[in-house]
Design an enzyme around this catalytic site. Structure first.
Site, PDB file in Angstrom:
ATOM      1  CB  SER A 104      51.746  -2.284 -22.899  1.00 40.40           C
ATOM      2  OG  SER A 104      52.805  -3.172 -22.653  1.00 40.40           O
ATOM      3  CE1 TYR A 142      50.938  -1.481 -17.557  1.00 36.80           C
ATOM      4  CE2 TYR A 142      52.105  -3.202 -18.757  1.00 36.80           C
ATOM      5  CZ  TYR A 142      51.774  -1.872 -18.602  1.00 36.80           C
ATOM      6  OH  TYR A 142      52.270  -0.930 -19.483  1.00 36.80           O
TER       7      TYR A 142
HETATM    8  N1  LIG Z   1      58.076   2.086 -19.574  1.00 42.59           N
HETATM    9  C1  LIG Z   1      57.704   1.087 -20.361  1.00 42.59           C
HETATM   10  O1  LIG Z   1      58.503   0.182 -20.677  1.00 42.59           O
HETATM   11  C2  LIG Z   1      56.300   1.023 -20.880  1.00 42.59           C
HETATM   12  C3  LIG Z   1      56.018   0.055 -21.860  1.00 42.59           C
HETATM   13  C4  LIG Z   1      54.732  -0.003 -22.380  1.00 42.59           C
HETATM   14  C5  LIG Z   1      53.768   0.883 -21.966  1.00 42.59           C
HETATM   15  N2  LIG Z   1      54.063   1.802 -21.004  1.00 42.59           N
HETATM   16  C6  LIG Z   1      52.994   2.725 -20.602  1.00 42.59           C
HETATM   17  O2  LIG Z   1      53.447   4.051 -20.712  1.00 42.59           O
HETATM   18  C7  LIG Z   1      52.756   4.883 -19.797  1.00 42.59           C
HETATM   19  C8  LIG Z   1      53.751   5.741 -19.041  1.00 42.59           C
HETATM   20  O3  LIG Z   1      54.645   4.906 -18.317  1.00 42.59           O
HETATM   21  P1  LIG Z   1      56.129   5.345 -17.935  1.00 42.59           P
HETATM   22  O4  LIG Z   1      57.011   4.239 -18.301  1.00 42.59           O
HETATM   23  O5  LIG Z   1      56.415   6.692 -18.430  1.00 42.59           O
HETATM   24  O6  LIG Z   1      56.032   5.320 -16.329  1.00 42.59           O
HETATM   25  P2  LIG Z   1      56.008   6.518 -15.267  1.00 42.59           P
HETATM   26  O7  LIG Z   1      57.229   7.343 -15.397  1.00 42.59           O
HETATM   27  O8  LIG Z   1      55.694   5.890 -13.953  1.00 42.59           O
HETATM   28  O9  LIG Z   1      54.784   7.415 -15.755  1.00 42.59           O
HETATM   29  C9  LIG Z   1      53.475   7.210 -15.363  1.00 42.59           C
HETATM   30  C10 LIG Z   1      52.852   8.569 -15.183  1.00 42.59           C
HETATM   31  O10 LIG Z   1      51.455   8.389 -14.918  1.00 42.59           O
HETATM   32  C11 LIG Z   1      51.093   9.269 -13.881  1.00 42.59           C
HETATM   33  N3  LIG Z   1      49.942   8.763 -13.162  1.00 42.59           N
HETATM   34  C12 LIG Z   1      49.808   7.562 -12.548  1.00 42.59           C
HETATM   35  N4  LIG Z   1      48.606   7.469 -11.974  1.00 42.59           N
HETATM   36  C13 LIG Z   1      47.966   8.641 -12.250  1.00 42.59           C
HETATM   37  C14 LIG Z   1      46.694   9.152 -11.936  1.00 42.59           C
HETATM   38  N5  LIG Z   1      45.808   8.442 -11.204  1.00 42.59           N
HETATM   39  N6  LIG Z   1      46.354  10.382 -12.389  1.00 42.59           N
HETATM   40  C15 LIG Z   1      47.228  11.116 -13.117  1.00 42.59           C
HETATM   41  N7  LIG Z   1      48.453  10.695 -13.438  1.00 42.59           N
HETATM   42  C16 LIG Z   1      48.820   9.466 -13.001  1.00 42.59           C
HETATM   43  C17 LIG Z   1      52.320   9.339 -12.985  1.00 42.59           C
HETATM   44  O11 LIG Z   1      52.255  10.526 -12.247  1.00 42.59           O
HETATM   45  P3  LIG Z   1      52.457  10.594 -10.666  1.00 42.59           P
HETATM   46  O12 LIG Z   1      53.774  11.212 -10.550  1.00 42.59           O
HETATM   47  O13 LIG Z   1      51.323  11.432 -10.215  1.00 42.59           O
HETATM   48  O14 LIG Z   1      52.414   9.181 -10.107  1.00 42.59           O
HETATM   49  C18 LIG Z   1      53.449   9.321 -14.000  1.00 42.59           C
HETATM   50  O15 LIG Z   1      53.792  10.633 -14.399  1.00 42.59           O
HETATM   51  C19 LIG Z   1      51.921   3.955 -18.922  1.00 42.59           C
HETATM   52  O16 LIG Z   1      50.590   3.948 -19.391  1.00 42.59           O
HETATM   53  C20 LIG Z   1      52.561   2.597 -19.158  1.00 42.59           C
HETATM   54  O17 LIG Z   1      51.651   1.548 -18.986  1.00 42.59           O
HETATM   55  C21 LIG Z   1      55.307   1.896 -20.449  1.00 42.59           C
END
Ligand SMILES: NC(=O)c1ccc[n+]([C@@H]2O[C@H](COP(=O)([O-])OP(=O)(O)OC[C@H]3O[C@@H](n4cnc5c(N)ncnc54)[C@H](OP(=O)(O)O)[C@@H]3O)[C@@H](O)[C@H]2O)c1
Length: 274
Positions: free
Chosen positions: A135, A148
């Site tokens: 990120s 975070y």
């Molecule tokens: N959205 C943004 O603006 C943004 C920006 C920078 C970086 N990121 C990074 O992008 C990645 C994905 O984020 P997102 O925005 O797509 O959010 P999200 O929709 O909440 O996706 C996170 C995913 O991780 C899974 N997860 C969480 N804990 C887990 C575990 N212990 N074991 C297996 N799966 C697990 C969740 O599955 P469950 O359904 O099982 O909870 C969910 O499918 C993250 O690493 C986040 O830090 C996001």
């Protein structure tokens, strides 16, 4: 679809948000997706959207036993996208240590767990790519995102060491520095900010929360921008150590690199109060 049969990619956290966007985009580009997550339902829905191109698999990245029970049976795994992540938000002083641990268990140790499970077969084949979803916050940490942000900062270090360790085996490692994209991550972050609100930080905390709510995920690009960067990291002849997206993120990282920290402090304050 371009060039079918481009390899099998394990994507963690593939049921929602960026992971789901990566799975759909990479399947469209001819990869077979090993789509992992904790919950079966979103993974099965994803598999139904791309029949024959997505294999749903269930494990928790924080649980090495659940990974070991599944991952060896998925061989061959050509590439891995370590995407699963959570966000714990709030002032450094306000967030209880068990929440800090939960943050690092998922965003840092979870990545290490998955790498440890897939590396033996990648080393044996002498090929493969690992792409970690970092990120902008791993480089430029706003107030109230310290928990975070420090997990993503740790992921930067993990990625650098891993890249240098596995290069002799022909394995490439890249980190994607993503800025805000429109997923439900924003709702999770808002809940966290409410949960860990501490009166002592009152106005500062509320100003940040409001900015984050109004100027953050809601008005950000769709997660396919990250999927496109992941595809480059998987297919570039010489993968870069870092990719950033969307363009606003690239600009922020450049400013962070060029400007003294005090100037960046002022910029962040002016931005969240704008
Ligand atoms: N959205 C943004 O603006 C943004 C920006 C920078 C970086 N990121 C990074 O992008 C990645 C994905 O984020 P997102 O925005 O797509 O959010 P999200 O929709 O909440 O996706 C996170 C995913 O991780 C899974 N997860 C969480 N804990 C887990 C575990 N212990 N074991 C297996 N799966 C697990 C969740 O599955 P469950 O359904 O099982 O909870 C969910 O499918 C993250 O690493 C986040 O830090 C996001």
């Amino acid at each position: 679809m371009r060039g079918a049969g481009r390899g099998r990619v394990l994507v963690t956290g593939a049921g929602t948000g960026i992971g789901r966007a990566c799975a759909l985009y990479l399947a469209e580009e001819g990869f077979h997706i090993l789509a992992s997550g904790r919950r079966a339902e979103p993974l099965e829905k994803l598999a139904a959207e791309k029949p024959g191109q997505v294999t749903p698999v269930q494990f928790d990245v924080t649980d090495p036993e659940s990974i070991e029970a599944v991952v060896p049976g998925l061989s061959p795994i050509d590439h891995v996208v370590n995407n699963a992540g959570i966000a714990v938000m709030g002032a450094i002083e306000a967030v209880p240590l068990d929440e800090w641990r939960r943050q690092f268990e998922t965003n840092v140790f979870g990545v290490a767990n998955v790498c440890r499970a897939v590396l033996p077969q990648m080393r044996q084949r002498g090929a493969g790519r690992i792409v970690n979803i970092g990120s902008v916050t791993g480089r430029l940490v706003p107030p109230f995102q310290g928990v975070y942000g420090s997990s993503k900062h740790a992921l930067e270090g993990l990625t650098d060491a891993l890249r240098r360790e596995v290069a002799p085996f022909g394995i490439g490692v890249s980190l994607i520095r993503s800025g805000f994209v429109n997923t439900s991550f924003g709702d999770q972050e808002q809940e966290q900010l409410k949960k860990h609100r501490m009166d002592a930080y009152g106005e500062h905390h509320d100003t940040y929360s409001k900015w984050h709510h109004e100027q953050g995920h809601k008005v950000a690009p769709e997660p396919v921008v990250v999927a496109q960067a992941v595809e480059r990291a998987l297919t570039d002849a010489n993968p870069r150590t870092r990719y950033s997206c969307p363009p606003k993120a690239t600009r922020l990282i450049l400013l962070r690199a060029l400007l003294p920290a005090r100037i960046v402090d002022g910029m962040i304050e002016r931005t969240i109060r704008s």
